[in-house]
Design a protein around this motif. Structure first.
Motif, PDB file in Angstrom:
ATOM      1  N   PRO A 183       1.158  -1.254  -0.217  1.00 29.47           N
ATOM      2  CA  PRO A 183       0.040  -0.313  -0.277  1.00 29.47           C
ATOM      3  C   PRO A 183       0.493   1.500   0.253  1.00 29.47           C
ATOM      4  N   GLU A 184       0.649   2.290  -0.496  1.00 32.51           N
ATOM      5  CA  GLU A 184       0.778   3.480  -0.458  1.00 32.51           C
ATOM      6  C   GLU A 184       0.500   4.469   0.629  1.00 32.51           C
ATOM      7  N   LEU A 185       1.026   3.652   1.817  1.00 30.51           N
ATOM      8  CA  LEU A 185       0.451   4.221   2.784  1.00 30.51           C
ATOM      9  C   LEU A 185       0.683   6.561   3.424  1.00 30.51           C
ATOM     10  N   LEU A 186       0.764   7.534   2.501  1.00 36.17           N
ATOM     11  CA  LEU A 186       0.626   8.676   2.360  1.00 36.17           C
ATOM     12  C   LEU A 186       1.006   8.835   1.104  1.00 36.17           C
TER      13      LEU A 186
ATOM     14  N   LEU B  82      -1.532  14.228   6.700  1.00 43.09           N
ATOM     15  CA  LEU B  82      -1.540  14.291   8.200  1.00 43.09           C
ATOM     16  C   LEU B  82      -2.830  13.539   8.860  1.00 43.09           C
ATOM     17  N   SER B  83      -4.136  12.722   8.324  1.00 42.85           N
ATOM     18  CA  SER B  83      -5.161  12.032   8.036  1.00 42.85           C
ATOM     19  C   SER B  83      -5.380  10.769   7.819  1.00 42.85           C
ATOM     20  N   GLU B  84      -4.283  10.615   7.056  1.00 39.36           N
ATOM     21  CA  GLU B  84      -3.765   9.029   7.243  1.00 39.36           C
ATOM     22  C   GLU B  84      -2.514   8.875   8.276  1.00 39.36           C
ATOM     23  N   ALA B  85      -1.782   9.248   8.583  1.00 41.27           N
ATOM     24  CA  ALA B  85      -1.133   9.470   9.574  1.00 41.27           C
ATOM     25  C   ALA B  85      -1.561   9.371  10.858  1.00 41.27           C
ATOM     26  N   VAL B  86      -2.618   9.732  11.076  1.00 39.39           N
ATOM     27  CA  VAL B  86      -3.033   9.702  12.336  1.00 39.39           C
ATOM     28  C   VAL B  86      -4.077   8.507  12.280  1.00 39.39           C
ATOM     29  N   LEU B  87      -5.317   7.958  10.726  1.00 41.70           N
ATOM     30  CA  LEU B  87      -5.309   6.787  10.813  1.00 41.70           C
ATOM     31  C   LEU B  87      -4.181   5.583  11.439  1.00 41.70           C
ATOM     32  N   ILE B  88      -2.810   6.279  10.628  1.00 45.09           N
ATOM     33  CA  ILE B  88      -1.478   4.803  10.881  1.00 45.09           C
ATOM     34  C   ILE B  88      -1.349   4.633  12.334  1.00 45.09           C
ATOM     35  N   VAL B  89      -1.013   6.000  12.483  1.00 42.54           N
ATOM     36  CA  VAL B  89      -0.436   6.391  13.802  1.00 42.54           C
ATOM     37  C   VAL B  89      -1.435   6.051  15.676  1.00 42.54           C
ATOM     38  N   VAL B  90      -2.421   5.936  14.903  1.00 39.90           N
ATOM     39  CA  VAL B  90      -3.200   6.651  16.401  1.00 39.90           C
ATOM     40  C   VAL B  90      -4.661   5.109  16.416  1.00 39.90           C
ATOM     41  N   VAL B  91      -5.612   5.453  15.223  1.00 44.44           N
ATOM     42  CA  VAL B  91      -7.023   4.677  14.848  1.00 44.44           C
ATOM     43  C   VAL B  91      -6.011   3.539  14.834  1.00 44.44           C
TER      44      VAL B  91
ATOM     45  N   VAL C 209       4.725   3.745  18.322  1.00 45.15           N
ATOM     46  CA  VAL C 209       5.412   3.303  18.226  1.00 45.15           C
ATOM     47  C   VAL C 209       6.152   3.332  16.832  1.00 45.15           C
ATOM     48  N   ASN C 210       5.964   2.264  16.266  1.00 43.29           N
ATOM     49  CA  ASN C 210       6.034   1.000  15.693  1.00 43.29           C
ATOM     50  C   ASN C 210       5.512   1.835  14.109  1.00 43.29           C
ATOM     51  N   ASN C 211       4.382   1.855  13.656  1.00 40.78           N
ATOM     52  CA  ASN C 211       3.646   2.848  12.877  1.00 40.78           C
ATOM     53  C   ASN C 211       4.289   4.309  12.791  1.00 40.78           C
ATOM     54  N   GLY C 212       4.425   4.673  13.817  1.00 42.31           N
ATOM     55  CA  GLY C 212       5.249   6.233  13.656  1.00 42.31           C
ATOM     56  C   GLY C 212       6.462   6.463  13.149  1.00 42.31           C
ATOM     57  N   LEU C 213       7.149   4.924  13.447  1.00 42.49           N
ATOM     58  CA  LEU C 213       9.070   5.538  13.008  1.00 42.49           C
ATOM     59  C   LEU C 213       8.569   5.139  11.560  1.00 42.49           C
ATOM     60  N   VAL C 214       7.083   4.433  10.925  1.00 39.60           N
ATOM     61  CA  VAL C 214       6.569   3.724   9.136  1.00 39.60           C
ATOM     62  C   VAL C 214       6.689   5.461   8.641  1.00 39.60           C
ATOM     63  N   VAL C 215       5.954   5.779   9.365  1.00 43.12           N
ATOM     64  CA  VAL C 215       5.430   7.015   8.608  1.00 43.12           C
ATOM     65  C   VAL C 215       6.255   8.181   9.041  1.00 43.12           C
ATOM     66  N   LEU C 216       7.520   8.143   9.485  1.00 42.32           N
ATOM     67  CA  LEU C 216       8.311   9.028   9.537  1.00 42.32           C
ATOM     68  C   LEU C 216       9.415   8.404   8.340  1.00 42.32           C
ATOM     69  N   ALA C 217       9.885   7.429   8.092  1.00 41.05           N
ATOM     70  CA  ALA C 217      10.925   6.878   7.303  1.00 41.05           C
ATOM     71  C   ALA C 217      10.088   7.236   5.715  1.00 41.05           C
ATOM     72  N   MET C 218       9.103   7.241   5.662  1.00 42.08           N
ATOM     73  CA  MET C 218       8.031   7.656   4.383  1.00 42.08           C
ATOM     74  C   MET C 218       7.804   9.591   4.540  1.00 42.08           C
TER      75      MET C 218
ATOM     76  N   LEU D 172       6.314  14.246   1.461  1.00 41.15           N
ATOM     77  CA  LEU D 172       6.554  15.822   1.716  1.00 41.15           C
ATOM     78  C   LEU D 172       7.081  16.541  -0.208  1.00 41.15           C
ATOM     79  N   ARG D 173       8.226  15.916  -0.345  1.00 36.52           N
ATOM     80  CA  ARG D 173       8.498  15.859  -1.594  1.00 36.52           C
ATOM     81  C   ARG D 173       7.310  16.108  -2.823  1.00 36.52           C
ATOM     82  N   GLY D 174       6.511  15.033  -2.179  1.00 37.63           N
ATOM     83  CA  GLY D 174       5.720  14.555  -3.697  1.00 37.63           C
ATOM     84  C   GLY D 174       6.193  13.664  -4.621  1.00 37.63           C
ATOM     85  N   GLU D 175       6.722  12.939  -4.159  1.00 32.17           N
ATOM     86  CA  GLU D 175       7.297  12.026  -4.354  1.00 32.17           C
ATOM     87  C   GLU D 175       6.622  10.557  -4.186  1.00 32.17           C
ATOM     88  N   THR D 176       6.382  10.139  -5.252  1.00 29.10           N
ATOM     89  CA  THR D 176       5.209   8.821  -4.838  1.00 29.10           C
ATOM     90  C   THR D 176       6.550   7.774  -4.562  1.00 29.10           C
TER      91      THR D 176
END
Length: 207
Positions: A69-72, A81-90, A160-169, A174-178
């Motif tokens: 999946p393309e997470l972000l 932001l909404s995807e990050a909240v979904l992945i890291v929190v929800v 924490v695990n999902n947060g690390l994944v989001v931080l890596a991506m 943010l640069r607009g790169e898929t």
């Protein structure tokens, strides 16, 4: 969430008993378990799909390559932001309540604790593109739940695990790169290095 709430209400389930007490500060160092688990899951991905790509390349192409999946959503800050909240929190809250909470207790009552731990971890694993490492992840989350007596421990570790994944991506998003689609050749390459990462990650996690 709605289904769980309805079923819990009908069963007169006590959420406080299911989730347990707040996470104790002494248990916070246990959350570092996600670091070796990351190595386990990364190593397991190549160790599983690499050899299989020679036997059933079309299946690996559909499941492990195209199914990743393309997470972000690149270039869209509000969506990111909404995807990050979904992945890291929800997702961590819902998955831990479902697998290490409701299903683990229900299946332990029906089939015994050991069977329930294995079954819920396998069920958790097969819902992910990389199942082997996620089964290990599920088993570890069960261990965190048992050792702390609080479902907040696996929830926090999962966050924490999902947060690390989001931080890596995040930088490329943010640069607009898929995300560049991984190839079968990349999955097949450096299997010895991935095997070493898997073994070291497992050793540290078990320790």
């Amino acid at each position: 969430a709605l289904v769980l709430a309805i079923l819990a209400r009908r069963a007169r389930m006590s959420w406080s008993m299911l989730i347990g007490p707040p996470l104790d500060a002494d248990h916070l160092p246990l959350l570092w378990i996600v670091l070796p688990l990351a190595g386990v899951m990364l190593g397991a991905f190549s160790l599983l799909w690499g050899p299989l790509s020679y036997v059933i390349p079309d299946v690996v192409q559909r499941w492990a390559v195209e199914g990743m999946p393309e997470l972000l959503t690149a270039g869209h800050p509000l969506w990111m932001l909404s995807e990050a909240v979904l992945i890291v929190v929800v997702a961590p809250v819902m998955e831990e309540i479902l697998f290490r909470g409701v299903l683990l207790h229900r299946w332990a009552h029906r089939w015994g604790l050991r069977t329930a731990v294995i079954a819920t971890s396998v069920a958790f694993g097969i819902l992910h593109v990389e199942p082997v490492g996620h089964v290990v992840f599920g088993l570890t989350m069960c261990a965190l739940y048992f050792s702390t007596g609080s479902l907040w421990a696996p929830i926090a570790a999962h966050m924490v695990n999902n947060g690390l994944v989001v931080l890596a991506m995040l930088p490329s998003a943010l640069r607009g790169e898929t995300r560049d689609e991984i190839t079968l050749e990349e999955i097949r390459s450096d299997l010895w290095q991935w095997a070493a990462l898997f073994v070291v990650g497992m050793a540290i996690a078990i320790w």
